[in-house]
Design a protein around this motif. Structure first.
Motif, PDB file in Angstrom:
ATOM      1  N   PHE A  47     -16.155  37.431 102.821  1.00  0.00           N
ATOM      2  CA  PHE A  47     -15.866  36.931 104.164  1.00  0.00           C
ATOM      3  C   PHE A  47     -16.091  35.428 104.237  1.00  0.00           C
ATOM      4  O   PHE A  47     -15.255  34.684 104.748  1.00  0.00           O
ATOM      5  CB  PHE A  47     -16.751  37.641 105.198  1.00  0.00           C
ATOM      6  CG  PHE A  47     -16.685  37.020 106.566  1.00  0.00           C
ATOM      7  CD1 PHE A  47     -15.568  37.208 107.368  1.00  0.00           C
ATOM      8  CD2 PHE A  47     -17.722  36.245 107.041  1.00  0.00           C
ATOM      9  CE1 PHE A  47     -15.495  36.636 108.626  1.00  0.00           C
ATOM     10  CE2 PHE A  47     -17.659  35.672 108.289  1.00  0.00           C
ATOM     11  CZ  PHE A  47     -16.538  35.867 109.086  1.00  0.00           C
ATOM     12  N   LEU A  48     -17.205  34.956 103.721  1.00  0.00           N
ATOM     13  CA  LEU A  48     -17.513  33.527 103.766  1.00  0.00           C
ATOM     14  C   LEU A  48     -16.547  32.716 102.913  1.00  0.00           C
ATOM     15  O   LEU A  48     -16.165  31.607 103.283  1.00  0.00           O
ATOM     16  CB  LEU A  48     -18.957  33.284 103.325  1.00  0.00           C
ATOM     17  CG  LEU A  48     -20.032  33.862 104.256  1.00  0.00           C
ATOM     18  CD1 LEU A  48     -21.412  33.684 103.633  1.00  0.00           C
ATOM     19  CD2 LEU A  48     -19.966  33.234 105.636  1.00  0.00           C
ATOM     20  N   ALA A  49     -16.124  33.252 101.782  1.00  0.00           N
ATOM     21  CA  ALA A  49     -15.199  32.545 100.898  1.00  0.00           C
ATOM     22  C   ALA A  49     -13.801  32.492 101.484  1.00  0.00           C
ATOM     23  O   ALA A  49     -13.069  31.521 101.280  1.00  0.00           O
ATOM     24  CB  ALA A  49     -15.171  33.219  99.524  1.00  0.00           C
ATOM     25  N   ASP A  50     -13.424  33.526 102.241  1.00  0.00           N
ATOM     26  CA  ASP A  50     -12.081  33.620 102.812  1.00  0.00           C
ATOM     27  C   ASP A  50     -11.850  32.542 103.867  1.00  0.00           C
ATOM     28  O   ASP A  50     -10.774  31.958 103.940  1.00  0.00           O
ATOM     29  CB  ASP A  50     -11.880  35.010 103.417  1.00  0.00           C
ATOM     30  CG  ASP A  50     -10.504  35.226 104.000  1.00  0.00           C
ATOM     31  OD1 ASP A  50      -9.563  34.528 103.589  1.00  0.00           O
ATOM     32  OD2 ASP A  50     -10.366  36.099 104.864  1.00  0.00           O
ATOM     33  N   GLY A  51     -12.839  32.284 104.680  1.00  0.00           N
ATOM     34  CA  GLY A  51     -12.697  31.286 105.727  1.00  0.00           C
ATOM     35  C   GLY A  51     -11.927  31.774 106.938  1.00  0.00           C
ATOM     36  O   GLY A  51     -11.803  31.066 107.936  1.00  0.00           O
ATOM     37  N   GLU A  52     -11.393  32.978 106.876  1.00  0.00           N
ATOM     38  CA  GLU A  52     -10.631  33.545 108.001  1.00  0.00           C
ATOM     39  C   GLU A  52     -11.601  34.271 108.915  1.00  0.00           C
ATOM     40  O   GLU A  52     -12.317  35.171 108.498  1.00  0.00           O
ATOM     41  CB  GLU A  52      -9.567  34.513 107.478  1.00  0.00           C
ATOM     42  CG  GLU A  52      -8.781  35.213 108.555  1.00  0.00           C
ATOM     43  CD  GLU A  52      -7.950  34.262 109.408  1.00  0.00           C
ATOM     44  OE1 GLU A  52      -7.883  34.496 110.611  1.00  0.00           O
ATOM     45  OE2 GLU A  52      -7.381  33.315 108.853  1.00  0.00           O
ATOM     46  N   ALA A  53     -11.603  33.871 110.179  1.00  0.00           N
ATOM     47  CA  ALA A  53     -12.546  34.469 111.129  1.00  0.00           C
ATOM     48  C   ALA A  53     -12.150  35.881 111.532  1.00  0.00           C
ATOM     49  O   ALA A  53     -12.963  36.643 112.027  1.00  0.00           O
ATOM     50  CB  ALA A  53     -12.658  33.589 112.365  1.00  0.00           C
ATOM     51  N   GLY A  54     -10.897  36.230 111.343  1.00  0.00           N
ATOM     52  CA  GLY A  54     -10.430  37.558 111.737  1.00  0.00           C
ATOM     53  C   GLY A  54      -9.972  37.573 113.176  1.00  0.00           C
ATOM     54  O   GLY A  54      -9.704  36.540 113.772  1.00  0.00           O
TER      55      GLY A  54
END
Length: 68
Positions: A47-54
């Motif tokens: 999640f942290l690596a993706d950078g996408e908050a959702g």
């Protein structure tokens, strides 16, 4: 117990708040296995690596309503 029910509303509310706070202070999460901890850590890292908050809650609710 009946004596408590005869207390004035303000005192009953204060009692409820005190009880609720004491319950919340004792709350502890479920015991996690090492495997559970690893899965949680991996998901957090992704999640942290993706950078996408959702999606925010409104977007999720709207999508759910549209699917009905």
């Amino acid at each position: 117990m009946n004596d408590l029910l005869t207390l004035p509303l303000a005192q009953r509310l204060e009692l409820v708040q005190t009880l609720w706070d004491s319950i919340a202070a004792e709350q502890i999460g479920p015991e996690l296995s090492e495997a559970d901890r690893q899965v949680i850590d991996q998901r957090l890292e992704r999640f942290l690596a993706d950078g996408e908050a959702g999606l925010d809650a409104d977007e999720v609710l709207n999508a759910m309503e549209q699917s009905l």
